[in-house]
Design a protein around this motif. Structure first.
Motif, short mmCIF file in Angstrom:
data_model
loop_
_atom_site.label_atom_id
_atom_site.label_comp_id
_atom_site.label_asym_id
_atom_site.label_seq_id
_atom_site.Cartn_x
_atom_site.Cartn_y
_atom_site.Cartn_z
N GLY A 120 0.85 -1.25 0.15
CA GLY A 120 -0.01 -0.12 0.19
C GLY A 120 0.83 1.37 0.00
O GLY A 120 0.36 2.33 0.31
N LEU A 121 2.04 1.20 -0.53
CA LEU A 121 2.86 2.43 -0.54
C LEU A 121 3.37 2.78 -1.83
O LEU A 121 4.46 3.30 -1.80
CB LEU A 121 4.14 2.12 0.60
N GLY A 122 2.54 2.31 -2.76
CA GLY A 122 2.97 2.79 -4.16
C GLY A 122 3.30 4.37 -4.57
O GLY A 122 4.06 4.73 -5.26
N GLU A 123 2.61 5.16 -3.72
CA GLU A 123 2.56 6.46 -3.81
C GLU A 123 3.74 7.27 -2.87
O GLU A 123 4.04 8.47 -3.03
CB GLU A 123 1.30 7.10 -3.65
N ARG A 124 4.31 6.45 -2.12
CA ARG A 124 5.24 6.77 -1.00
C ARG A 124 6.52 6.43 -1.26
O ARG A 124 7.52 6.57 -0.47
CB ARG A 124 4.98 6.53 0.30
N MET A 125 7.12 5.72 -2.26
CA MET A 125 8.34 5.24 -2.45
C MET A 125 9.55 6.19 -2.42
O MET A 125 10.55 5.67 -2.01
CB MET A 125 8.46 4.53 -4.00
N LYS A 126 9.25 7.39 -2.75
CA LYS A 126 10.40 8.56 -2.75
C LYS A 126 10.46 9.07 -1.54
O LYS A 126 11.25 10.12 -1.08
CB LYS A 126 10.03 9.44 -3.83
N ASN A 127 9.61 8.75 -0.57
CA ASN A 127 9.64 9.72 0.73
C ASN A 127 10.60 8.97 1.71
O ASN A 127 10.77 7.65 1.48
CB ASN A 127 8.07 9.66 1.38
N PHE A 128 11.06 9.86 2.57
CA PHE A 128 12.09 9.46 3.62
C PHE A 128 11.38 9.01 4.92
O PHE A 128 10.03 9.43 5.05
CB PHE A 128 13.17 10.39 3.87
N PRO A 129 11.89 8.17 5.69
CA PRO A 129 11.16 7.79 6.80
C PRO A 129 10.42 8.95 7.64
O PRO A 129 9.57 8.83 8.15
CB PRO A 129 12.14 6.97 7.65
N SER A 130 11.19 10.12 7.86
CA SER A 130 10.82 11.27 8.79
C SER A 130 9.76 11.86 7.89
O SER A 130 8.80 12.43 8.62
CB SER A 130 11.73 12.23 8.54
N GLN A 131 9.36 11.47 6.82
CA GLN A 131 8.02 12.14 6.09
C GLN A 131 6.84 10.96 6.24
O GLN A 131 5.82 11.25 5.65
CB GLN A 131 8.50 12.30 4.73
N MET A 132 7.18 10.08 7.12
CA MET A 132 6.07 8.94 6.91
C MET A 132 5.49 8.81 8.37
O MET A 132 6.16 8.95 9.27
CB MET A 132 6.56 7.66 6.39
N SER A 133 4.22 8.18 8.54
CA SER A 133 3.87 7.81 9.79
C SER A 133 4.30 6.61 10.23
O SER A 133 5.19 6.00 9.58
CB SER A 133 2.21 7.68 9.46
N GLY A 134 4.21 6.31 11.64
CA GLY A 134 4.94 5.07 11.95
C GLY A 134 4.33 3.81 11.55
O GLY A 134 4.80 2.71 11.14
N GLY A 135 2.93 3.72 11.15
CA GLY A 135 2.21 2.85 10.25
C GLY A 135 3.03 2.62 8.92
O GLY A 135 3.23 1.48 8.50
N GLU A 136 3.22 3.58 8.14
CA GLU A 136 3.82 3.72 7.03
C GLU A 136 5.42 3.11 7.09
O GLU A 136 5.99 2.19 6.33
CB GLU A 136 3.99 5.08 6.13
#
Length: 233
Positions: free
Chosen positions: A127-143
């Motif tokens: 479920g992270l097809g739209e978040r591949m280029k994000n860094f961990p700090s830009q993501m929620s704990g669940g992500e």
């Protein structure tokens, strides 16, 4: 022959002159493709058990066999190869590398094993097809936990070992992660083992192993595992 076999496993830690019996006489079997919940209170020996199965710790006595191969007889070099090629790990804390994107974190797994899965596809699957280029700090704990699961799955392991994988997450996010683990096992036929102190999660398991005071007190096969959406705690 069962896929996983623990035979009278014991583990003793030495702290100076003090001996700590973390595990004693631990015996159980797990079949290929099962979702297994190992449940017990803090200090019961659950994590030690998981570390031995995952090749991160060695036993003092007994025998551990995975898919016909004796893990307990391996040397350090063989254990390193075993961890790389056979086991995916998911922990309570995500252990992502902060200056790498989600995709780069998952691609790390592809560099150390023989038959990796496609990192982009695995991220889409969780479920992270739209978040591949994000860094961990830009993501929620669940992500972030989904990235950690994707990294483990990308190794295409025989075993997926999860140590309190929802412990740092809120209730709804935790349920979503458990749903992902349950669906992954059903879809791929991978053997998934979840360690928890939450007894309610036993309802989702094909097999429940209860641990107390360093040993297995019961093993139960659940003929009708519940969907995680139906379980409340």
């Amino acid at each position: 022959m069962a896929f996983v076999q623990f035979r009278n496993v014991g583990k003793v830690y030495h702290m100076g002159e003090v001996e700590i019996n973390a595990l004693h006489d631990v015996s159980f079997e797990i079949e290929k493709g099962e979702l297994v919940v190992i449940v017990g209170p803090s200090g019961a020996g659950k994590t030690t058990l998981l570390n031995i199965l995952g090749g991160m710790d060695t036993l003092t006595s007994g025998q551990v066999v995975l898919d016909g191969t004796e893990v307990s007889g391996m040397n350090k070099k063989q254990l390193t190869q075993y961890r790389r090629e056979n086991v995916g790990f998911v922990f309570q804390f995500y252990n992502l590398i902060g200056n790498l994107t989600a995709l780069e974190n998952v691609e790390l797994a592809n560099q150390i094993c023989k038959n990796p899965l496609d990192a982009e596809q695995i991220l889409k699957d969780v479920g992270l097809g739209e978040r591949m280029k994000n860094f961990p700090s830009q993501m929620s704990g669940g992500e972030q936990q989904r990235v950690a699961i994707a990294r483990a799955l990308a190794k295409n392991p025989k075993l997926l070992l999860c140590d309190e994988p929802t412990g740092a997450l809120d209730y709804q996010t935790g349920k979503a992660i458990l749903r992902l683990l349950q669906d992954t096992g059903r879809k791929t036929g991978m053997t998934v083992i979840i360690i928890t102190h939450n007894g309610a999660l036993t309802a989702m398991a094909d097999r429940v192993i209860r641990v107390r005071s360093g040993t297995v007190v019961s093993t139960q096969v659940n003929e009708h595992p519940q969907d995680i959406a139906e379980i409340e705690w």
